[in-house]
Scaffold this motif. Sequence first.
Motif, PDB file in Angstrom:
ATOM      1  N   LEU A  60     205.353  46.164  28.142  1.00 39.44           N
ATOM      2  CA  LEU A  60     205.517  45.248  27.614  1.00 39.44           C
ATOM      3  C   LEU A  60     203.840  45.187  27.402  1.00 39.44           C
ATOM      4  N   THR A  61     203.404  44.296  27.028  1.00 36.89           N
ATOM      5  CA  THR A  61     202.457  43.630  26.545  1.00 36.89           C
ATOM      6  C   THR A  61     202.333  42.371  27.290  1.00 36.89           C
ATOM      7  N   THR A  62     200.400  42.216  26.898  1.00 41.49           N
ATOM      8  CA  THR A  62     199.765  41.113  27.849  1.00 41.49           C
ATOM      9  C   THR A  62     198.632  40.685  27.642  1.00 41.49           C
ATOM     10  N   PHE A  63     198.094  39.579  28.329  1.00 42.85           N
ATOM     11  CA  PHE A  63     196.301  39.530  27.808  1.00 42.85           C
ATOM     12  C   PHE A  63     195.628  40.939  28.972  1.00 42.85           C
ATOM     13  N   ARG A  64     194.722  41.354  28.166  1.00 42.50           N
ATOM     14  CA  ARG A  64     194.203  42.733  28.352  1.00 42.50           C
ATOM     15  C   ARG A  64     193.223  42.642  29.674  1.00 42.50           C
ATOM     16  N   ASP A  65     192.101  40.777  29.535  1.00 40.64           N
ATOM     17  CA  ASP A  65     191.430  40.855  30.329  1.00 40.64           C
ATOM     18  C   ASP A  65     191.311  39.537  31.421  1.00 40.64           C
ATOM     19  N   VAL A  66     192.007  38.609  31.105  1.00 42.44           N
ATOM     20  CA  VAL A  66     193.044  37.592  32.059  1.00 42.44           C
ATOM     21  C   VAL A  66     192.853  38.232  33.710  1.00 42.44           C
ATOM     22  N   PRO A  67     191.857  38.604  34.487  1.00 40.61           N
ATOM     23  CA  PRO A  67     192.044  39.196  35.815  1.00 40.61           C
ATOM     24  C   PRO A  67     193.294  39.401  36.330  1.00 40.61           C
ATOM     25  N   TRP A  68     194.169  37.851  36.497  1.00 42.41           N
ATOM     26  CA  TRP A  68     195.871  38.443  36.939  1.00 42.41           C
ATOM     27  C   TRP A  68     196.920  38.797  35.957  1.00 42.41           C
ATOM     28  N   ASN A  69     196.433  39.213  35.163  1.00 40.55           N
ATOM     29  CA  ASN A  69     197.742  39.779  34.176  1.00 40.55           C
ATOM     30  C   ASN A  69     197.909  41.249  33.778  1.00 40.55           C
ATOM     31  N   ALA A  70     196.487  41.878  33.446  1.00 38.30           N
ATOM     32  CA  ALA A  70     197.268  43.506  32.980  1.00 38.30           C
ATOM     33  C   ALA A  70     196.475  43.849  34.949  1.00 38.30           C
ATOM     34  N   PRO A  71     195.957  43.476  35.738  1.00 35.68           N
ATOM     35  CA  PRO A  71     195.461  44.149  36.865  1.00 35.68           C
ATOM     36  C   PRO A  71     197.027  44.067  37.626  1.00 35.68           C
ATOM     37  N   TYR A  72     197.572  42.705  37.673  1.00 29.33           N
ATOM     38  CA  TYR A  72     198.967  42.687  38.556  1.00 29.33           C
ATOM     39  C   TYR A  72     199.993  44.034  38.128  1.00 29.33           C
ATOM     40  N   TYR A  73     200.100  44.139  36.794  1.00 31.15           N
ATOM     41  CA  TYR A  73     201.117  44.722  36.579  1.00 31.15           C
ATOM     42  C   TYR A  73     200.598  46.203  37.352  1.00 31.15           C
ATOM     43  N   GLU A  74     199.432  46.791  36.575  1.00 33.46           N
ATOM     44  CA  GLU A  74     199.211  47.900  36.897  1.00 33.46           C
ATOM     45  C   GLU A  74     199.641  48.554  38.542  1.00 33.46           C
ATOM     46  N   ARG A  75     199.277  47.292  39.723  1.00 32.78           N
ATOM     47  CA  ARG A  75     199.980  47.740  41.250  1.00 32.78           C
ATOM     48  C   ARG A  75     201.486  47.893  40.848  1.00 32.78           C
ATOM     49  N   LEU A  76     202.235  47.252  40.200  1.00 34.57           N
ATOM     50  CA  LEU A  76     203.176  47.543  39.929  1.00 34.57           C
ATOM     51  C   LEU A  76     203.608  49.034  39.117  1.00 34.57           C
ATOM     52  N   ASP A  77     202.645  49.361  38.612  1.00 31.71           N
ATOM     53  CA  ASP A  77     202.888  51.218  38.460  1.00 31.71           C
ATOM     54  C   ASP A  77     202.416  51.118  36.693  1.00 31.71           C
ATOM     55  N   PHE A  78     202.131  49.859  35.743  1.00 32.95           N
ATOM     56  CA  PHE A  78     202.433  50.420  33.981  1.00 32.95           C
ATOM     57  C   PHE A  78     200.826  50.664  34.046  1.00 32.95           C
ATOM     58  N   ARG A  79     200.703  51.350  32.676  1.00 35.27           N
ATOM     59  CA  ARG A  79     199.953  52.092  32.754  1.00 35.27           C
ATOM     60  C   ARG A  79     199.504  51.616  31.443  1.00 35.27           C
ATOM     61  N   HIS A  80     198.201  51.248  31.121  1.00 34.90           N
ATOM     62  CA  HIS A  80     198.204  51.018  29.725  1.00 34.90           C
ATOM     63  C   HIS A  80     197.803  52.255  28.855  1.00 34.90           C
ATOM     64  N   LEU A  81     198.365  51.093  27.267  1.00 33.05           N
ATOM     65  CA  LEU A  81     198.806  52.897  26.506  1.00 33.05           C
ATOM     66  C   LEU A  81     198.379  52.397  25.546  1.00 33.05           C
ATOM     67  N   PRO A  82     197.224  53.918  24.767  1.00 34.70           N
ATOM     68  CA  PRO A  82     196.062  54.389  24.541  1.00 34.70           C
ATOM     69  C   PRO A  82     196.579  53.235  23.146  1.00 34.70           C
ATOM     70  N   ALA A  83     196.087  52.922  22.006  1.00 34.66           N
ATOM     71  CA  ALA A  83     196.685  52.752  20.506  1.00 34.66           C
ATOM     72  C   ALA A  83     197.280  53.802  19.474  1.00 34.66           C
TER      73      ALA A  83
END
Length: 120
Positions: A60-83
């Motif tokens: 998925l893609t999401t807003f990196r710096d919106v507090p309830w976006n990327a951190p939410y997906y991190e709690r669901l085991d998603f990890r950031h992909l390096p460029a």
Amino acid sequence: MAAGPEGDAVGYILVEVHGGWAHIEQVTVHPDHGRRGIGAALIGHVDHWAAEQGLERLSLTTFRDVPWNAPYYERLDFRHLPATEVPSWLQDVMEREERHGLADWPRAAMTRTRAAHPPA
């Protein structure tokens, strides 16, 4: 789609298949039904569907710096992909998002391996 007690739609998820991955294009839950696990359940449903299709990853893609976006997906085991690890098809998706006005805030590409167990 997720339905409420009256059968009305309270959430939905849109998914595309790219490069052997189930790419989550959109997850939406009505604010009146938020914080009840509906979004996570929709993603779980996609995870099981991906297993049935033989797909190995969710993205998925999401807003990196919106507090309830990327951190939410991190709690669901998603990890950031390096460029350097973003596949070309996902770069294309992010460029399309940019053309549609989603470039005002930094975006992040995220992925996770689908659940190891197939659906029952």
